[in-house]
Design an enzyme around this catalytic site. Structure first.
Site, short mmCIF file in Angstrom:
data_model
loop_
_atom_site.label_atom_id
_atom_site.label_comp_id
_atom_site.label_asym_id
_atom_site.label_seq_id
_atom_site.Cartn_x
_atom_site.Cartn_y
_atom_site.Cartn_z
N ASP A 264 10.27 -8.54 1.33
CA ASP A 264 9.53 -7.29 1.78
C ASP A 264 8.98 -7.89 3.23
O ASP A 264 8.93 -8.83 3.56
CB ASP A 264 8.41 -7.04 1.14
C1 BGC Z 1 6.84 -2.31 2.09
C2 BGC Z 1 8.05 -1.87 1.50
C3 BGC Z 1 8.64 -1.21 2.85
C4 BGC Z 1 8.74 -2.12 4.04
C5 BGC Z 1 9.37 -1.39 5.42
C6 BGC Z 1 6.45 -2.88 3.37
O1 BGC Z 1 5.09 -2.97 3.56
O2 BGC Z 1 6.16 -2.87 0.83
O3 BGC Z 1 8.15 -1.01 0.48
O4 BGC Z 1 10.10 -1.04 2.55
O5 BGC Z 1 7.32 -2.24 4.31
O6 BGC Z 1 8.49 -0.60 5.74
#
Ligand code: BGC
Length: 753
Positions: A264
């Site tokens: 993530d």
């Molecule tokens: C989120 C993810 C997301 C990623 C990219 C993160 O903060 O938890 O779900 O895909 O950002 O935007």
């Protein structure tokens, strides 16, 4: 050689025999995938290998230019394709061709209980992604709804592992049928948002395997997901983006996942753990960014220069690196290097139709009663008896496709509830007037992540004035439709934090109560991804759960209110009357306990297996406001007596129950027949019942269909934490068949031999 490769890449698919002879194995489509991967790997330099395992911009990672592998573009996910941001900044890139169709949030998809719609969702999203050249969609999210306060519940598929599994598999398959990878998230135990980078989850093995992992496992093993995203939080004191048990043991070793583990964004914290514990592709790690003047800030990633240096110094061989690259190459072949991908479309009519269908089927009718002196329930609205409709509430005019965190979109259009209602009513009749009163002020923010909200929400009047206006107008109205609920602001249905309270925010409750004093004909349309306390419920005759349903929101809601769509959604979670009905809160487990250094908060899932209805079923004296699996219709159904094809089940056999379902009302509609299994004697503690099969059936008035529901041994099994195996004990079980977790109509005893 170089010249030949370029020629092959450019002239793909029409290689002359001479060229075909000289085509290297990694470019030769007639060769098996693994052979192509081996060949590509053998040609890559250390720098090229290091480059493909970490990002080069906010949402892309490099391919291998020299060998003809294009860059890999990812994007959120999961409800539409997110607008482009700048190369190395979160600000909007300002493109004019990146508006999308916003599909209903996944909670609404789960509420359809219709796996065919999940397939349609995945396919439609895949086509939008293809057009935008995105090869990996960051979604779907399948974390279990453990507390109604969870900030990202709206992005997930509800509280039940079986329902979430049945819905995620076709979504993944539909998306990937377009040559776009699903990146199933957030693996795992990211069930609330507060302190998400610091939460260390403590959970029993049984709860982990029976509640929190099944949807991920189904996405991997049945859906064949090509990517999975590690979660921010920790499990057994190790971050999930490089967690040995989660990634190496469970995901890769036990489940046989052959895809890519993506961190993530900012979830990677340590080179050594990232190298050894199964992370394949690092994204979103905080760097100074290009604007701070570094040559390439991405060299500072944990899997970049630090890793390369450690290899050169002999700390690691290239064993782990090659394994990561192999997986990334596999992803390339499945996506960017797939020459048989279909064509992508952005904002096509078919995508809008899909978004509308899913929204209409996901809306849940929670309550629908007859107001005194009337003969029929308040919904669908009897327009022939009405002259004046009053719409109240900020959520009638607030865009909900923006906000909420990374799932925020730039929708090509979003039909707001008020606009949708006005336009739908004017297509049906000319004698009606629709008036509007703001009622309360919630969040008047005009832009989010650089996307500007269409309608101004600016308001200067006091709450007293707003309530007075709503009450005055309500006095004269034949019906009042109140659009309330939550929104996508911080501390509501929004990433990064949880809700602060189970109550509806702002002054909604007061305004509802004030209106009820002058007009009992009130329909409350709740917009949210989670349940909330509804203190006035006994006095409000009709309640509709309308989620966050994307581009066609207003159209879908209007069609349900007027009866052009007969609602058939069922709740994918238990709607508690109050927070203490939820196991995570009743046990005091949420949000956890800070360690003395205040760096980590331990959150023990003390309720164990007993999440949602599994908890409620054990509380003899409590009833939720609305149970899991519940939802009304404008028609009525008769569920007949179930029969079974046998009474005894062998370990490798199955048993089929058949139930006649008749539409006994006067309009077409759909009912979802749910089968829960109850284990009558077990050596371990088991939930009173667990959902194991369901089927949604569409019926014309008067029509009867036989609904078949089949179980095998896996439906009777529990995770044995002593052996680490799924086990079904021979003995007696019951199949409980009904239309919600509370409304069980048939119970049928059978035996496993
Ligand atoms: C989120 C993810 C997301 C990623 C990219 C993160 O903060 O938890 O779900 O895909 O950002 O935007």
């Amino acid at each position: 050689m170089k010249y030949l490769i370029v020629a092959c890449v450019a002239g793909w698919g029409c290689l002359s025999p001479l060229h075909a002879q000289n085509t290297p194995a990694y470019l030769d489509e007639s060769k098996p995938l693994e052979q192509r991967i081996d060949d590509a790997l053998s040609r890559m330099t250390l720098d090229e290998k290091i480059a493909v395992i970490h990002a080069q911009s906010k949402f892309s990672s490099p391919g291998v230019k020299r060998l003809g592998f294009p860059d890999l573009w990812t994007d959120d996910g999961p409800h539409g394709v997110r607008p482009d941001v700048l190369w190395d900044e979160w600000e909007q890139a300002g493109q004019t061709n990146d508006s999308c169709v916003a599909f209903p949030a996944l909670t609404c998809l789960a509420a359809t209980w219709n796996p065919d719609l999940a397939r349609l969702y995945g396919e439609s999203l895949g086509e939008e992604a293809l057009y935008r050249n995105k090869s990996v969609m960051l979604g779907p999210g399948v974390n279990i709804y453990r507390t109604p306060l969870g900030g990202r519940n709206f992005e997930y598929l509800g509280e039940d592992p079986y329902l979430a599994s049945r819905m995620v598999v076709p979504y993944v398959q539909g998306l990937q049928s377009k040559g776009v990878a699903a990146c199933v998230k957030h693996y795992a135990l990211n069930n609330d948002e507060e302190y998400r980078h610091q939460v260390n989850v403590i959970v029993s093995d049984r709860a982990l395997h029976e509640i929190y992992l099944p949807a991920f496992k189904a996405a991997v093993q049945e859906g064949g997901a090509w990517a999975i995203m590690g979660a921010y939080n920790l499990y057994k004191n190790q971050h999930n983006c490089h967690n040995n048990i989660m990634l190496n043991k469970i995901l890769k070793q036990n489940w046989g996942f052959d895809g890519v583990v993506i961190s993530d964004w900012g979830g990677c914290h340590d080179t050594d753990e990232a190298v050894r514990n199964g992370l394949d592709l690092e994204f979103g790690t905080w760097t100074n960014g290009l604007t701070m003047g570094k040559t390439n800030a991405y060299d500072g990633y944990y899997l970049a220069t630090a890793y390369k240096q450690a290899i050169l110094q002999g700390k690691y061989t290239t064993k782990e690196l090659d394994e990561k690259v192999r997986r990334v190459l596999r992803l390339f072949y499945r996506t960017t290097m797939n020459r048989n991908k279909p064509v992508g479309f952005l904002c096509s009519e078919s995508h809008y139709e899909a978004a509308l269908r899913i929204a209409q089927e996901g809306i849940v009718l929670l309550k629908n009663e007859v107001v005194k002196k009337d003969k029929t329930p308040l919904l669908p609205l009897d327009l022939s008896k009405m002259k004046r409709i009053l719409v109240v509430g900020e959520n009638a005019i607030k865009m909900m496709t923006v906000g909420g965190g990374s799932s925020s979109l730039k929708a090509q259009h979003e039909i707001l509830p008020l606009d949708g209602l006005i336009s739908h009513l004017s297509s049906l009749t000319t004698h009606l007037s629709v008036d509007y009163a703001r009622g309360y002020v919630g969040d008047t923010i005009q832009s989010y992540n650089g996307v500007t909200v269409g309608r101004s929400l600016y308001e200067t009047r006091s709450q007293t004035e707003l309530t007075a206006e709503a009450v005055e107008k309500a006095r004269e109205a034949d019906v009042v439709i109140f659009f309330g609920g939550l929104n996508k602001s911080d501390h509501q249905d929004c990433e990064g934090h949880d809700r602060l309270s189970y109550d509806l925010p702002y002054s909604q409750n007061e305004v509802v109560e004030a209106i009820l004093k002058v007009n009992p004909r009130l329909v409350f349309v709740n917009i949210s991804g989670s349940g909330a306390a509804l203190p006035w419920l006994a006095k409000v005759p009709a309640v509709v759960q309308a989620w966050f349903i994307g581009s066609e929101a207003g159209k879908a809601i209007a069609s349900v209110l007027t009866g052009d769509t007969n609602p058939s959604g069922k709740l994918p979670f238990t709607w508690y009357a109050s927070l203490d009905q939820c196991g995570a809160h009743a046990t005091g487990a949420y949000p956890g306990t800070w360690r003395t250094d205040h760096k980590i908060i331990d959150e023990e899932y003390k309720e164990g297996l007993f999440v949602g209805y599994r908890w409620m079923d054990r509380q003899k004296k409590q009833s939720p406001l609305f149970p899991f699996g519940y939802g009304l219709s404008y028609t009525t159904f008769k569920i007949g007596k179930a029969t079974a094809d046998k009474q005894e089940l062998t370990a490798d056999g199955n048993i089929t129950f058949t139930v006649p379902v008749t539409n006994t009302g006067s309009v077409a509609g759909a009912e979802t027949i749910q089968l829960y299994v109850s284990d009558l004697h077990s050596k371990v503690e088991r939930p009173v019942k667990e959902l194991k099969v369901f089927r949604k059936v569409f019926l014309q008035p008067g029509e009867t269909k036989q609904v078949s529901l089949t179980l095998d041994k896996s439906a009777l099994s529990f995770y044995d934490d002593e052996t680490g195996l799924w086990t079904a004990e021979p003995g007696d079980f019951k199949a409980l068949i009904g239309t919600s977790s509370k409304n069980i109509i048939n119970d049928y005893k059978f035996r496993l031999n």
